[in-house]
Motif scaffolding. Structure first.
Motif, PDB file in Angstrom:
ATOM      1  N   LYS A  11       1.648  -1.440  -9.063  1.00  0.00           N
ATOM      2  CA  LYS A  11       2.076  -0.118  -8.571  1.00  0.00           C
ATOM      3  C   LYS A  11       1.167   0.912  -8.946  1.00  0.00           C
ATOM      4  CE  LYS A  11       5.397  -0.512 -11.776  1.00  0.00           C
ATOM      5  NZ  LYS A  11       6.995  -0.301 -12.499  1.00  0.00           N
ATOM      6  N   SER A  12      -0.016   0.550  -9.071  1.00  0.00           N
ATOM      7  CA  SER A  12      -1.186   1.445  -9.449  1.00  0.00           C
ATOM      8  C   SER A  12      -1.717   1.959  -8.278  1.00  0.00           C
ATOM      9  CB  SER A  12      -2.129   0.946 -10.524  1.00  0.00           C
ATOM     10  OG  SER A  12      -2.918   0.028  -9.904  1.00  0.00           O
ATOM     11  N   ARG A  13      -2.333   3.250  -8.118  1.00  0.00           N
ATOM     12  CA  ARG A  13      -3.156   3.840  -7.176  1.00  0.00           C
ATOM     13  C   ARG A  13      -4.367   2.871  -6.813  1.00  0.00           C
ATOM     14  NH1 ARG A  13      -4.373   8.311  -4.062  1.00  0.00           N
ATOM     15  NH2 ARG A  13      -2.612   9.519  -5.433  1.00  0.00           N
ATOM     16  N   ALA A  14      -5.016   2.347  -7.897  1.00  0.00           N
ATOM     17  CA  ALA A  14      -6.164   1.699  -7.769  1.00  0.00           C
ATOM     18  C   ALA A  14      -6.028   0.264  -6.987  1.00  0.00           C
ATOM     19  CB  ALA A  14      -6.816   1.338  -9.051  1.00  0.00           C
ATOM     20  N   TYR A  15      -4.818  -0.278  -7.214  1.00  0.00           N
ATOM     21  CA  TYR A  15      -4.593  -1.756  -6.653  1.00  0.00           C
ATOM     22  C   TYR A  15      -4.097  -1.393  -5.304  1.00  0.00           C
ATOM     23  CZ  TYR A  15      -2.628  -6.494  -5.659  1.00  0.00           C
ATOM     24  OH  TYR A  15      -2.573  -7.515  -5.176  1.00  0.00           O
ATOM     25  N   ARG A  16      -3.185  -0.585  -4.943  1.00  0.00           N
ATOM     26  CA  ARG A  16      -2.590  -0.153  -3.506  1.00  0.00           C
ATOM     27  C   ARG A  16      -3.663   0.171  -2.794  1.00  0.00           C
ATOM     28  NH1 ARG A  16       2.304   3.843  -4.649  1.00  0.00           N
ATOM     29  NH2 ARG A  16       1.977   4.130  -2.458  1.00  0.00           N
ATOM     30  N   SER A  17      -4.587   1.017  -3.268  1.00  0.00           N
ATOM     31  CA  SER A  17      -5.865   1.572  -2.375  1.00  0.00           C
ATOM     32  C   SER A  17      -6.833   0.584  -1.886  1.00  0.00           C
ATOM     33  CB  SER A  17      -6.365   2.804  -3.046  1.00  0.00           C
ATOM     34  OG  SER A  17      -5.547   3.780  -3.261  1.00  0.00           O
ATOM     35  N   ARG A  18      -7.219  -0.389  -2.933  1.00  0.00           N
ATOM     36  CA  ARG A  18      -8.563  -0.909  -2.803  1.00  0.00           C
ATOM     37  C   ARG A  18      -8.296  -2.583  -2.173  1.00  0.00           C
ATOM     38  NH1 ARG A  18     -10.921  -1.431  -8.114  1.00  0.00           N
ATOM     39  NH2 ARG A  18     -12.337  -2.852  -6.881  1.00  0.00           N
ATOM     40  N   VAL A  75      -6.699  -3.733   0.221  1.00  0.00           N
ATOM     41  CA  VAL A  75      -6.827  -3.782   1.692  1.00  0.00           C
ATOM     42  C   VAL A  75      -8.366  -3.600   2.196  1.00  0.00           C
ATOM     43  CG1 VAL A  75      -4.479  -3.631   2.457  1.00  0.00           C
ATOM     44  CG2 VAL A  75      -5.832  -1.616   2.237  1.00  0.00           C
ATOM     45  N   LYS A  76      -9.093  -3.072   1.391  1.00  0.00           N
ATOM     46  CA  LYS A  76     -10.235  -2.436   1.657  1.00  0.00           C
ATOM     47  C   LYS A  76     -11.366  -3.483   1.153  1.00  0.00           C
ATOM     48  CE  LYS A  76     -12.945   1.260   2.808  1.00  0.00           C
ATOM     49  NZ  LYS A  76     -13.107   2.514   3.495  1.00  0.00           N
ATOM     50  N   THR A 108       0.692  -1.316   0.123  1.00  0.00           N
ATOM     51  CA  THR A 108      -0.102   0.056  -0.051  1.00  0.00           C
ATOM     52  C   THR A 108       0.684   1.124   0.011  1.00  0.00           C
ATOM     53  OG1 THR A 108      -0.099   0.146   2.445  1.00  0.00           O
ATOM     54  CG2 THR A 108      -2.017  -1.239   1.353  1.00  0.00           C
ATOM     55  N   LEU A 109       2.108   1.153   0.716  1.00  0.00           N
ATOM     56  CA  LEU A 109       2.643   2.317   0.757  1.00  0.00           C
ATOM     57  C   LEU A 109       3.749   2.569  -0.370  1.00  0.00           C
ATOM     58  CD1 LEU A 109       4.071   1.895   4.471  1.00  0.00           C
ATOM     59  CD2 LEU A 109       2.536   3.529   3.609  1.00  0.00           C
TER      60      LEU A 109
END
Lengths: 214, 115
Positions: free
Chosen positions: A135-142, A144-145, A117-118
């Motif tokens: 490395k994308s924002r979408a994968y990193r953000s979502r 864990v949620k 995520t970081l």
């Protein structure tokens, strides 16, 4: 994102990418300057840079596939891998450097998926460089949620009874998933089994391939 | 997608785990030579003790969310590698500026600008 050429897809469905004969960018100019200064200052050499690129190019998911196939066929190795994946993969001859590697075993009840995520930490010394989406924002953000929704987007639909464990990597600690061995592969040797192990199955966004579709 | 400073929740922009975001796009590109070189420079310079992965990340994170959206991955990396090398005294800002001018004068493409 500036590099979303979604309206310029090639016949194969991939975006066209710039080649080396496009105008020099500011950042390419900086790369050349930094590289030359590092060589002149004796920090590194052109040969060493080329060797490093060759070493990284030589790493690929097939390395991980051979680790997974060995774990499927050799119970003692499987135990060693789960106890200390760094040591077990080094024993197979892979140069995984100082990285602490942890193997996560998928079972009929548990499915593991890996994210950073970081930043973009990935077991690059075993599997090679990460895919762009990792490395994308979408994968990193979502991930864990809403991991089940993310997995569904990758075509992995898990029964509600399967527990999903999400592992957030750090700079010093990387994960590799050991996917569940597909049914219908009794008696297969490690070399044949390795052909079923995909990159995504070792990140957790995929499953090992079924034998009838290979 | 920047965080609203009025409602800062204690996390910096790069700490994006759990944020809302769109569909994951799985387009993939092959790494070009200049990108592989940036990767190699990071590995070699850090292996030789000129900076650490933490230093790499510190500069990347200080670039802020706009850089994440407007620069490619290895563009951000070379900017961070460069900043770390200047800080550790491997070369000076003036040496970098001089060399970048020379590089630009060699030609209009990446291929031509390599000696």
């Amino acid at each position: 994102m500036p590099h979303d050429h979604h309206d310029h897809l090639s016949p194969s469905g991939h975006p066209y990418r710039p080649d080396d004969d496009h105008p020099l960018t500011y950042w390419q100019q900086m790369e050349i300057a930094v590289r030359e200064l590092l060589i002149e200052k004796g920090v590194t050499s052109a040969a060493e840079i080329n060797a490093q690129i060759d070493a990284m190019d030589a790493r690929s998911p097939s390395n991980g596939a051979s680790v997974v196939a060995k774990a499927w066929t050799d119970p003692a190795f499987r135990d060693a891998l789960l106890a200390d994946a760094s040591a077990a993969t080094r024993d197979m001859g892979f140069d995984i450097g100082p990285m602490k590697l942890i193997a996560l075993e998928n079972t009929s009840d548990v499915h593991n998926v890996v994210v950073c995520t970081l930043c973009s930490c990935y077991p690059r010394n075993l599997l090679g460089l990460p895919p762009d989406w990792y490395k994308s924002r979408a994968y990193r953000s979502r991930t864990v949620k809403e991991p089940r929704k993310v997995l569904a987007e990758f075509g992995v639909d898990l029964p509600a009874t399967t527990q999903v464990r999400v592992h957030d990597s750090t700079a010093d600690m990387r994960y590799v998933v050991i996917p569940a061995r597909p049914s219908g592969t009794d008696g297969w040797d490690a070399g044949k089994l390795a052909t079923l192990v995909t990159r995504d199955s070792m990140i957790g966004t995929g499953l090992a391939k079924a034998p009838d579709i290979t | 997608m920047t965080k609203d400073s009025q409602t800062f929740d204690g996390r910096r922009w790069h700490d994006m785990g759990g944020d809302a975001a769109g569909r994951i796009r799985t387009d993939q590109h092959d790494f070009s030579l200049w990108e592989k070189r940036v990767d190699a420079l990071m590995i070699l310079a850090s292996a030789k003790g000129h900076f650490t992965v933490d230093g790499l990340r510190r500069v990347l994170e200080d670039m802020g969310p706009e850089a994440f959206e407007t620069m490619t991955y290895y563009e951000r990396w070379i900017a961070s590698v460069n900043q770390n090398l200047i800080e550790s005294g491997v070369y000076s800002t003036a040496e970098l500026a001089q060399r970048m001018s020379e590089v630009a004068a060699r030609g209009a493409t990446y291929g031509e600008a390599n000696k």
